[in-house]
Structure formats: structure tokens, C-alpha cells
Design a protein around this motif. Sequence first.
Motif, PDB file in Angstrom:
ATOM      1  N   THR A  13       0.809  -1.211   0.000  1.00 24.01           N
ATOM      2  CA  THR A  13       0.000   0.000   0.000  1.00 24.01           C
ATOM      3  C   THR A  13       0.849   1.270   0.000  1.00 24.01           C
ATOM      4  N   SER A  14       2.143   1.124  -0.136  1.00 22.03           N
ATOM      5  CA  SER A  14       2.967   2.335  -0.095  1.00 22.03           C
ATOM      6  C   SER A  14       2.895   3.063  -1.431  1.00 22.03           C
ATOM      7  N   MET A  15       3.127   4.330  -1.344  1.00 23.30           N
ATOM      8  CA  MET A  15       3.092   5.186  -2.525  1.00 23.30           C
ATOM      9  C   MET A  15       4.129   4.718  -3.543  1.00 23.30           C
ATOM     10  N   LEU A  21       4.146   0.180  -9.793  1.00 27.65           N
ATOM     11  CA  LEU A  21       3.115  -0.573 -10.522  1.00 27.65           C
ATOM     12  C   LEU A  21       2.546   0.252 -11.669  1.00 27.65           C
ATOM     13  N   LEU A  22       2.409   1.540 -11.467  1.00 24.80           N
ATOM     14  CA  LEU A  22       1.930   2.391 -12.558  1.00 24.80           C
ATOM     15  C   LEU A  22       2.902   2.338 -13.735  1.00 24.80           C
ATOM     16  N   PHE A  23       4.188   2.418 -13.402  1.00 24.87           N
ATOM     17  CA  PHE A  23       5.200   2.307 -14.466  1.00 24.87           C
ATOM     18  C   PHE A  23       5.076   0.983 -15.203  1.00 24.87           C
ATOM     19  N   LEU A  80      -2.067  -3.550  -8.682  1.00 27.58           N
ATOM     20  CA  LEU A  80      -2.279  -2.108  -8.578  1.00 27.58           C
ATOM     21  C   LEU A  80      -3.586  -1.829  -7.855  1.00 27.58           C
ATOM     22  N   PHE A  81      -4.608  -2.611  -8.176  1.00 28.86           N
ATOM     23  CA  PHE A  81      -5.882  -2.348  -7.533  1.00 28.86           C
ATOM     24  C   PHE A  81      -5.913  -2.848  -6.106  1.00 28.86           C
ATOM     25  N   LEU A  82      -5.140  -3.888  -5.827  1.00 29.76           N
ATOM     26  CA  LEU A  82      -4.995  -4.304  -4.436  1.00 29.76           C
ATOM     27  C   LEU A  82      -4.335  -3.170  -3.656  1.00 29.76           C
ATOM     28  N   SER A  83      -3.292  -2.631  -4.240  1.00 30.47           N
ATOM     29  CA  SER A  83      -2.590  -1.509  -3.614  1.00 30.47           C
ATOM     30  C   SER A  83      -3.538  -0.341  -3.417  1.00 30.47           C
ATOM     31  N   LEU A  84      -4.344  -0.089  -4.428  1.00 27.59           N
ATOM     32  CA  LEU A  84      -5.280   1.027  -4.366  1.00 27.59           C
ATOM     33  C   LEU A  84      -6.305   0.813  -3.249  1.00 27.59           C
ATOM     34  N   LEU A  85      -6.849  -0.415  -3.204  1.00 28.84           N
ATOM     35  CA  LEU A  85      -7.842  -0.696  -2.170  1.00 28.84           C
ATOM     36  C   LEU A  85      -7.208  -0.588  -0.792  1.00 28.84           C
ATOM     37  N   GLY A 164     -11.752  15.037  -2.806  1.00 27.30           N
ATOM     38  CA  GLY A 164     -11.609  14.851  -4.253  1.00 27.30           C
ATOM     39  C   GLY A 164     -10.671  13.718  -4.571  1.00 27.30           C
ATOM     40  N   ASN A 165      -9.577  13.671  -3.835  1.00 26.03           N
ATOM     41  CA  ASN A 165      -8.601  12.611  -4.074  1.00 26.03           C
ATOM     42  C   ASN A 165      -9.227  11.243  -3.835  1.00 26.03           C
ATOM     43  N   LEU A 166      -9.985  11.116  -2.738  1.00 34.64           N
ATOM     44  CA  LEU A 166     -10.615   9.822  -2.449  1.00 34.64           C
ATOM     45  C   LEU A 166     -11.674   9.494  -3.493  1.00 34.64           C
ATOM     46  N   PHE A 168     -11.687  10.431  -6.530  1.00 29.18           N
ATOM     47  CA  PHE A 168     -10.974  10.016  -7.742  1.00 29.18           C
ATOM     48  C   PHE A 168     -10.577   8.548  -7.664  1.00 29.18           C
ATOM     49  N   HIS A 169      -9.929   8.163  -6.579  1.00 27.43           N
ATOM     50  CA  HIS A 169      -9.440   6.783  -6.496  1.00 27.43           C
ATOM     51  C   HIS A 169     -10.579   5.773  -6.366  1.00 27.43           C
ATOM     52  N   LEU A 170     -11.647   6.169  -5.641  1.00 31.39           N
ATOM     53  CA  LEU A 170     -12.800   5.266  -5.551  1.00 31.39           C
ATOM     54  C   LEU A 170     -13.452   5.104  -6.929  1.00 31.39           C
ATOM     55  N   ALA A 485       0.751  25.338   3.875  1.00 30.66           N
ATOM     56  CA  ALA A 485      -0.106  24.794   2.831  1.00 30.66           C
ATOM     57  C   ALA A 485       0.655  23.666   2.162  1.00 30.66           C
ATOM     58  N   ARG A 486      -0.090  22.674   1.708  1.00 31.71           N
ATOM     59  CA  ARG A 486       0.590  21.560   1.090  1.00 31.71           C
ATOM     60  C   ARG A 486       0.993  21.879  -0.358  1.00 31.71           C
ATOM     61  N   THR A 487       0.141  22.574  -1.060  1.00 29.44           N
ATOM     62  CA  THR A 487       0.501  23.009  -2.415  1.00 29.44           C
ATOM     63  C   THR A 487       0.093  24.463  -2.568  1.00 29.44           C
TER      64      THR A 487
ATOM     65  N   TYR B 320       3.623  10.570 -12.703  1.00 32.82           N
ATOM     66  CA  TYR B 320       4.312  11.818 -12.342  1.00 32.82           C
ATOM     67  C   TYR B 320       3.628  12.467 -11.137  1.00 32.82           C
ATOM     68  N   LEU B 321       2.290  12.542 -11.186  1.00 30.03           N
ATOM     69  CA  LEU B 321       1.584  13.180 -10.076  1.00 30.03           C
ATOM     70  C   LEU B 321       1.824  12.420  -8.775  1.00 30.03           C
ATOM     71  N   HIS B 322       1.934  11.097  -8.868  1.00 36.04           N
ATOM     72  CA  HIS B 322       2.252  10.314  -7.675  1.00 36.04           C
ATOM     73  C   HIS B 322       3.682  10.559  -7.224  1.00 36.04           C
TER      74      HIS B 322
HETATM   75  C1  HEM Z   1      -4.871   2.682 -10.824  1.00 34.49           C
HETATM   76  C2  HEM Z   1      -3.918   3.266 -10.235  1.00 34.49           C
HETATM   77  C3  HEM Z   1      -3.850   4.708  -9.823  1.00 34.49           C
HETATM   78  C4  HEM Z   1      -4.024   5.814 -10.590  1.00 34.49           C
HETATM   79  C5  HEM Z   1      -4.326   5.879 -12.083  1.00 34.49           C
HETATM   80  C6  HEM Z   1      -3.847   6.951  -9.741  1.00 34.49           C
HETATM   81  C7  HEM Z   1      -3.896   8.252 -10.155  1.00 34.49           C
HETATM   82  C8  HEM Z   1      -3.675   9.341  -9.334  1.00 34.49           C
HETATM   83  C9  HEM Z   1      -3.689  10.692  -9.753  1.00 34.49           C
HETATM   84  C10 HEM Z   1      -3.968  11.157 -11.175  1.00 34.49           C
HETATM   85  C11 HEM Z   1      -3.425  11.474  -8.682  1.00 34.49           C
HETATM   86  C12 HEM Z   1      -3.324  12.983  -8.644  1.00 34.49           C
HETATM   87  C13 HEM Z   1      -4.635  13.637  -8.477  1.00 34.49           C
HETATM   88  C14 HEM Z   1      -5.123  13.673  -7.076  1.00 34.49           C
HETATM   89  O1  HEM Z   1      -4.419  14.200  -6.193  1.00 34.49           O
HETATM   90  O2  HEM Z   1      -6.249  13.226  -6.882  1.00 34.49           O
HETATM   91  C15 HEM Z   1      -3.251  10.613  -7.574  1.00 34.49           C
HETATM   92  C16 HEM Z   1      -2.955  11.042  -6.294  1.00 34.49           C
HETATM   93  C17 HEM Z   1      -2.707  10.192  -5.227  1.00 34.49           C
HETATM   94  N1  HEM Z   1      -2.720   8.814  -5.257  1.00 34.49           N
HETATM   95 FE1  HEM Z   1      -3.181   7.684  -6.834  1.00 34.49          FE
HETATM   96  N2  HEM Z   1      -3.590   6.508  -8.467  1.00 34.49           N
HETATM   97  C18 HEM Z   1      -3.567   5.144  -8.489  1.00 34.49           C
HETATM   98  C19 HEM Z   1      -3.304   4.313  -7.445  1.00 34.49           C
HETATM   99  C20 HEM Z   1      -2.926   4.730  -6.186  1.00 34.49           C
HETATM  100  C21 HEM Z   1      -2.520   3.873  -5.141  1.00 34.49           C
HETATM  101  C22 HEM Z   1      -2.397   2.368  -5.258  1.00 34.49           C
HETATM  102  C23 HEM Z   1      -2.240   4.642  -4.082  1.00 34.49           C
HETATM  103  C24 HEM Z   1      -1.771   4.169  -2.723  1.00 34.49           C
HETATM  104  C25 HEM Z   1      -0.551   4.137  -2.405  1.00 34.49           C
HETATM  105  C26 HEM Z   1      -2.472   6.001  -4.447  1.00 34.49           C
HETATM  106  C27 HEM Z   1      -2.293   7.077  -3.620  1.00 34.49           C
HETATM  107  C28 HEM Z   1      -2.390   8.379  -4.011  1.00 34.49           C
HETATM  108  C29 HEM Z   1      -2.187   9.500  -3.146  1.00 34.49           C
HETATM  109  C30 HEM Z   1      -1.792   9.434  -1.688  1.00 34.49           C
HETATM  110  C31 HEM Z   1      -2.373  10.636  -3.907  1.00 34.49           C
HETATM  111  C32 HEM Z   1      -2.279  12.079  -3.457  1.00 34.49           C
HETATM  112  C33 HEM Z   1      -1.004  12.672  -3.862  1.00 34.49           C
HETATM  113  C34 HEM Z   1      -1.062  14.159  -3.761  1.00 34.49           C
HETATM  114  O3  HEM Z   1      -2.012  14.674  -3.190  1.00 34.49           O
HETATM  115  O4  HEM Z   1      -0.144  14.791  -4.242  1.00 34.49           O
HETATM  116  N3  HEM Z   1      -2.894   6.019  -5.736  1.00 34.49           N
HETATM  117  N4  HEM Z   1      -3.398   9.312  -7.993  1.00 34.49           N
END
Ligand code: HEM
Lengths: 545, 366
Positions: A13-15, A21-23, A80-85, A164-166, A168-170, A485-487, B320-322
Motif C-alpha cells: 500500500t505504499s506510494m 506498478l503504474l510504471f 495495482l488495484f490491491l494496492s489502491l484498495l 476529491g482525491n478519495l 478520484f481513487h474510488l 499549505a501543502r501546495t 508523475y503526479l504520484h
Molecule cells: C490505478 C492506479 C492509480 C491511478 C491511475 C492513480 C492516479 C492518481 C492521480 C492522477 C493522482 C493525482 C490527483 C489527485 O491528487 O487526486 C493521484 C494522487 C494520489 N494517489 Fe493515486 N492513483 C492510483 C493508485 C494509487 C494507489 C495504489 C495509491 C496508494 C498508495 C495512491 C495514492 C495516491 C495518493 C496518496 C495521492 C495524493 C497525492 C497528492 O495529493 O499529491 N494512488 N493518484
Amino acid sequence: MKKDLRRAWNVITSMRTALVLLFLLAIAATPGAMFPQRSLNPEKVTQYYKDHPDLAPIVDKMSGFEVFSSPWFAAIYLLLFLSLLGCLSTRIPVYFRAIVKGPPKAPKKLDRLPAHATVGTAPAIKAEDIATILRKGRWRVRMREEDNGTTTISAEKGYLRETGNLVFHLSLVAVLIGIAVGALYGWSGGMLVTEGSTVCNTVQAYDQFTPGKFVKPTSLPPFCVKLDDFRATFADNGQPLSYEADIKYRAGDDSVTQDPNTSFNLEVNKPLRMDDAGFYLINHGFAPIIRYTDRYGTVFESPTPFLPQDGALTSEGVVVLPDANQDPASTERARDQQMAFEGIYMPTVPESGPAIRSARPERNDEGVMVLAYRGDTGLNTGIPRSVYTLDQNQVDKGALKPLGSKLLRPNEKWTLDDGSVVEFVGTVEWMSVNVAHDPGQLIALGGAAGMISGLMVSLFIRRRRFFARITTADGNVLVTTGGLARTGSEAFSREFAALNKKIVERLDLTPVQEDPESSPVKTKDLPDAMQEITDVRAPASAGKE
Amino acid sequence: MTNTELAELSDTLLITAIGAYAVAMVGYTVEYAFGAKGAVASRVKAQLPKQRALATVGGGTPDTSADVPTPPAEEPSAKRGKSARFGVFAIIATIVGALAQVACLTTRGLSTDRVPWGNMYEFISAVCLAGVVAWLVLAFTKPVRHLGMFVLLPVVLLLGLAGTVLYAEAAPLMPALNSFWLKIHVSTAALASGVFLTGFVTAALYLIRERYERRIEEWAVQDAKAAVSGMAENSADDSDESEDADTSRELRFPLTLGPRLPSSETLERLTFRIHALAFPIWTFAIVAGAIWAEAAWTRYWGWDPKETWAFISWVIYAAYLHARSTNGWRGAKSMMIVLAGWASMMVNLFVINLVTSGLHSYSGVS
Ligand code: HEM
């Protein structure tokens, strides 16, 4: 053991793992664009085998022609999706806790924060006034009393960013669910429909049919479609401009017994959408009607779809008549008297030159070049064959003999040596359609919409914290503030300064000259308040790496 | 159907646009080479090590360093020489070029009675226009005007390629391309690509500037060491040694560009902001393409080569964003991902359109 699992989970689950995995996903997808894919175009795979006889088997063995259903591709996206979940399962509770608890305690030393200020002094002020200013600016505020009697105010804004971030990932997960539902419960097929004919939604009607894993091919939703008229228009250079089909359809159980009754104008990009199936116009072509009157007077006549070979719609096809020239008085089959015709159809026969290539795609001056054959067509041998070409084996063997060729215009007749007659009656058009149902489509679309909105919110909203401390010394009250601020830190420093100014003005503070050489921030001893705002982003990895 | 006069006018306007951009490049280059930035940069050299130290502070935790006051290198000096006038002139030429391009695409659209992004030539032209407009917005809001030539260089190269090798006669659309969602899909894809183009430029400049800053810092450390040992030994022949070190201190291309670039922190932030804008647009473009594909080809996603590469680019930019929020990946490493992202966009544009054939064979190049 438990520790190992825990550690494995943290890694997954680490970043950093998500990044790797994305790569891998990007790299794994590239062969899918480089090699022909069987699911898209099986002929190209065959061609690849011919062109690269040494390489092709190796590519095939590594699933190079089926990248997107290969085990290694699946392994990557499942991980990747396991990591995401996993990531979501830790981040969602953190998120809700942060919302419930409100902004954290102010750090002991505000001047450790990236933005900080000694705002001013006054004989007496109420902390509540500062809180009010912040609340009016839609900050979430918590006030706390410290042991030594000072009051601190913690404020936070921009929770929506994490929301928004959550989201997006959900939503990504939702898209995957949509895709999976489509793969399991969806189906699709392709067929040709000639003008004047009616087709119904049964597996037998399709030239090719792909059912999802859980689809029963015997229980497709019933509907029938009749093609009344097809029209295509072309530009001067022969490029197609529009395809249009007038159809009638009827869906439901009575479609089998009754004629289609609802009219629809079918176009490319404008499918007929029924409740549980879509009907899509893909392509079109011509079906010449060849009438053959054999030597016993039996007439064979039906439109035969020919396949377009070029942009001017030169079309090729065959008419095979295994029942031709069979003596009605006899029960013996004279196999060597069967008939077959190869044809090259031209919607516009060229004015000069050999009549083998059409001049234009419109039906202006149509004609068909017919090559007649008599003999054993091989059609009773039971080997299924394409209906668009003759069995070349029979020709090579001499079992099927050519009788010559002739260009026929509409209603033109050609009498063969045995007195039988071939006539080109005319043409009707056909259209090829895809029929498909994907029950996961709307889920995926909803997921995509969620992804985009989540993305915009999370990329454009800044999360930031603001702290104020009110200390009393020598009967005077001193206000110090800090924030981070974070960004979007540039925008934040402006906001921070504006907030301080507002506090000075509203509370009538006496500004304090600040020491310009205040120490810069160091990551190591960043206050907790800072760490937490970054923690929320990457709970599993922060502080460990 | 096709109005030839308008189509010819459109072709002339393309040449006008390229000419205006070329003129603008000269202007930017003069400002870059002789502008106040140069003077500031040479003065800033001495301050750099300290600044670097501040910048590295933030390396560990995302974005903290961004709160460090902006380094002086990027503030234009009060002394604005004649070269600034060249910069203003270049901006005007850029605007003229962009307007010519708008007119070029408009007349083409009018001549064929459709949206002007139906084949590869038109698409690249639209991408360049989006890139130039994105650049103009940047130039008006950030002190980066003198960097214009770095943006216009790829733009002019792409436009030149589009106008010659990839040129296609004005013609109407294929039935499959005639769709509302296609218009949305292609226009947003061109917009996102144009914004990505500027992001690619700032990322590439970041990599140059960052290496330059490291080099300067190394030298500063050497100086400090030399000074310390010089004091300790207090002998005369040490000074020879430090002079030796000095002679090797030559910047080689592309690091010679370094002194006049904005600080790496500024470029990093800029790159992120640009991608934060482009990525959602790109996502939207892909989704719009999927919606259109569903209507035209029955399925919203089929791993057609073009779709596959769009997905690859999307994943790289997501990476990149990650990376930007991953410890140890911020900075040069994440910028390399940006370069990979742009490379994948180029592969999609050139290799996939011209070499592989799929359903997306709309390039119009024969
Ligand atoms: C299918 C795979 C994934 C895709 C396509 C994806 C895509 C993205 C994108 C586009 C962002 C930037 C936009 C945002 O902040 O909402 C983001 C942020 C983020 N993702 Fe993912 N993600 C994926 C999987 C994961 C996984 C597995 C994790 C867990 C480690 C994760 C953790 C995060 C975190 C913590 C951020 C926030 C980073 C920030 O705020 O700068 N993501 N992701």
C-alpha cells in the motif's frame, strides 16, 4: 508471521509501490500497441506469422498477441488495484478522523512553520474574535486552552482536496467494476443485413458472436430489424460523407411472430438503442442479384452480398449453386453439373480500360464481371468455407471448369454453351451492423465522471492550516500566527499575510516589527501539525522512508 | 463542398503564423541572451549556494520548500535594458502568430464546413496553437518571458512538419468522424497536448537548471574547503591549487543555459501547475473519446493502438503526479517522468498514426 504480513501490506500500500506498478502498467501496455492483437484483428496476426516466422511463435508464447488478456498484464493491474484498495482502506478512516477531530493542536513554536508572523499586541483581546474572523472565511476552527493560560486557535481549510482525491481513487475502482461487469455479462455480434430483409437477434443470425462469461447464448433479448432502404453519399474525391439506413424494428417476445413496426433512421454514430441491446451501423456494400436459369428451367435468384475491395467499392463475391442443373426427373445428383459464379461488381464501370475496377463508389453505371464455372463446387463435402470465395482446390483439380467471363449490365443476359442463362438483375445494398450489450457501461461512465470531478477538486483545491497563539505577558496580549499549505504556497503566503492584516485591523493590534533573520524551517523537526498534513496523503509510507 | 479559395487562404495563414513565430523566437533569444536576466544571473551566482541549501530543505517533505521566499534569480532586475523591448516585441509577434493560426484553422473549417481538426495536419496545428496560448498565459503571469524560444522551438518544428510532410488537402470528414463527441474529444485532446507541451519544456529546463545549481554548489563547497584548508595551513602555494580548480570550472552546453533560467524550485512548481491543469483535460479527452467510440464502434474501449497509447500516456502522467508526492522522487526523477510522458505523446502522434494502422486511421497522410 503476522509481522511479515503486516510488512508486506505496508509495502503493497505504499506510494512507492503504487508508483512502480503504474510504471509497469505503462510498460506492459506497449506491446499491445506494437504487435497486432488477436481480439482486434486476427488476420494481422496471421500476416505477422508470415512476415516474421521466427519471431511470431516467441511473441505468441509471451501472450504478445493477447496482451490485454495475458496473465502478466492481469497480475500488474490486480496488484495495482490491491494496492489502491489497501491505500483507500487506510486513508478513508484517517480522512474521517481528521474531519471529526478538526484541526490539530497548534505546534509549540509557531515560528517553525513555513509561514509565521508576530502579528501584534493589544492591552486585551478575546480569542473568540480571531476565531470569528476565521469562521467567516470558512475555516474550520478549534480553540484550546494551554496549561499556562495561553489560548491557541487551530484552523484548517480545503478538506475537499482529500475528498476529491478519495473520490478520484474510488471512481477508478468503479470504472474497473464497470469493465468487469461488461466482460462477464456483456455480449456482441456482427452481421450483414440486405435491403428488404429482416434479421432477428439469435446466435445463428450472426457471422461472429462473442458472449461474456456468464451470458447464455440461447437467451438473447428478442428483437427483429428490417432494412428498408440504405443510402450513402460521397464527396467528389470519392470519400464517403454519410451512411444512412431506414429501418423498422420490434423488440420483445412478439417480435418473432409479428413484423417490425417502429421506424428508425440509423446512421454511423447514431445507433438504435433498445433496453438491453444496441444496434450499430458499421459499414455497407452491394449485393448483386444474379438470376440463373438452368437447362431444366429452374430459376435461382437471390441477392448475394459482395465484399468491398477499395474506396470506389469494387466488390467481390461468389454465387454457388450446388442444386443447379439437377434433372428434376432423376434422384441422382449430377455433381459435375453444379454451377458457380465469381463476380467483380462495379457501382460505376470505368468508361475506358479493363472493367475490373470501379471508377466511383456511387451506383451510376453499374455492372458485374461474371466468371462462370461448371463442375463440382465441393459444397457437399462438408468442409465449411468462406462464402465470399470459391474453393480454389476444386478449380485447380479441374473438377470445377471455367466457362469464360462476361461483363453484364443490369438486365443483360448471357447464354452459356448448354443453353442455360445468367442474368444480372440489379443490386440491393447491404449494411454491416454490430449488435452489442454492455451492462457495465453506465457504471464505467459514472466512474469516469467521478474521476474527472475528483481530479479537478483535488488538483485545484489547496489544503492549508492556520494557527494563532494568544499569550499574555506584562499585562499585554501578544498574537503570533503560523501556517502552512501543502501546495500552492505562493497563494498561501498571500492569504496568510491578508489574514494577519485582517486580524490587526479588526482587533486593533499594534503591529510588531519582525526579525527578518528568523530561522528557516528544517524538515527533521517540523512540528506535528506539518507532518500530519502530509501523512494524510500517504499514510502507509510517510515517516518510514 | 470544399471552398478552394478559403482553403488556399488557410494555407497562406499557416505560413504567416510560422513566420511570426520565427520572428518571435529571434526576439526571445535576444532578450534571453542580452536581457537583464543575464545580469541578474551573474550576480546571483554568489548567492546560489545558500539558496540551494534552502531548496534542499524541502526535498524530504513535499512542497515545504515551496514556502521558502522566492529566490532573487527569478525577479527581473530594475535595470531593464533595450533587450526587454525585444521581449515585448517577441510577445507581440507570438500573439500575431497565434491569431494567424486561429484564422488559419477557422478558414480551413469554413472551407470544408466542419471543425478544423479532422486530420493529422490540422490536429498538430491545433496542438501548437494550444501550446502557444498556454505559453502566452504563462508569460503574462510569471516572469518567464525570456524563455519563449524554448517553447516556440518545438512549436515551429511541429508546425513545419505538419505543413509539409503531413499536409493534407482540405476535405470533409469521414462518416465515423462526424460526431459531436468527436469534436469534444479531439479539441480537448489537442488542448491537453498543447498544455503538456509547455509542461515538457519547463520540465526539460528544470533538469538543466537543477544540474547547473548542483554544479555551482559543488564549486562553492570546493571554495569553502579550499578556504578552510588555506587558513589552516596558512601557506602561499595553496592558492595555486584553488586556481587550478578554477580553470576546470567551465559550464558546457546545455548547462550554459542554466544561469538565465528561473530557479529549479520555480520551474518545479510551474511544471506541476501546468500538469495539474493538463491532466484532467487529458482524462476528459480520453473519456470523451470512449463515449464517441461507443456510439461509432459499439464498444467504449477496445485497446486499439491509439487508445492503448492514450492510456499509456495517461498512466505515465498519473505516475508523475504520484512521484511528486513520493519521498525521494520529487525533483529530477519526477521530471524525467514528465519527459517520458511527452515522449509517449509524440509516439502516439507520429508512430501510431503513420506506422501502425487501427481504427483511428484518420491522419489523411498518404
Ligand atoms: C490505478 C492506479 C492509480 C491511478 C491511475 C492513480 C492516479 C492518481 C492521480 C492522477 C493522482 C493525482 C490527483 C489527485 O491528487 O487526486 C493521484 C494522487 C494520489 N494517489 Fe493515486 N492513483 C492510483 C493508485 C494509487 C494507489 C495504489 C495509491 C496508494 C498508495 C495512491 C495514492 C495516491 C495518493 C496518496 C495521492 C495524493 C497525492 C497528492 O495529493 O499529491 N494512488 N493518484
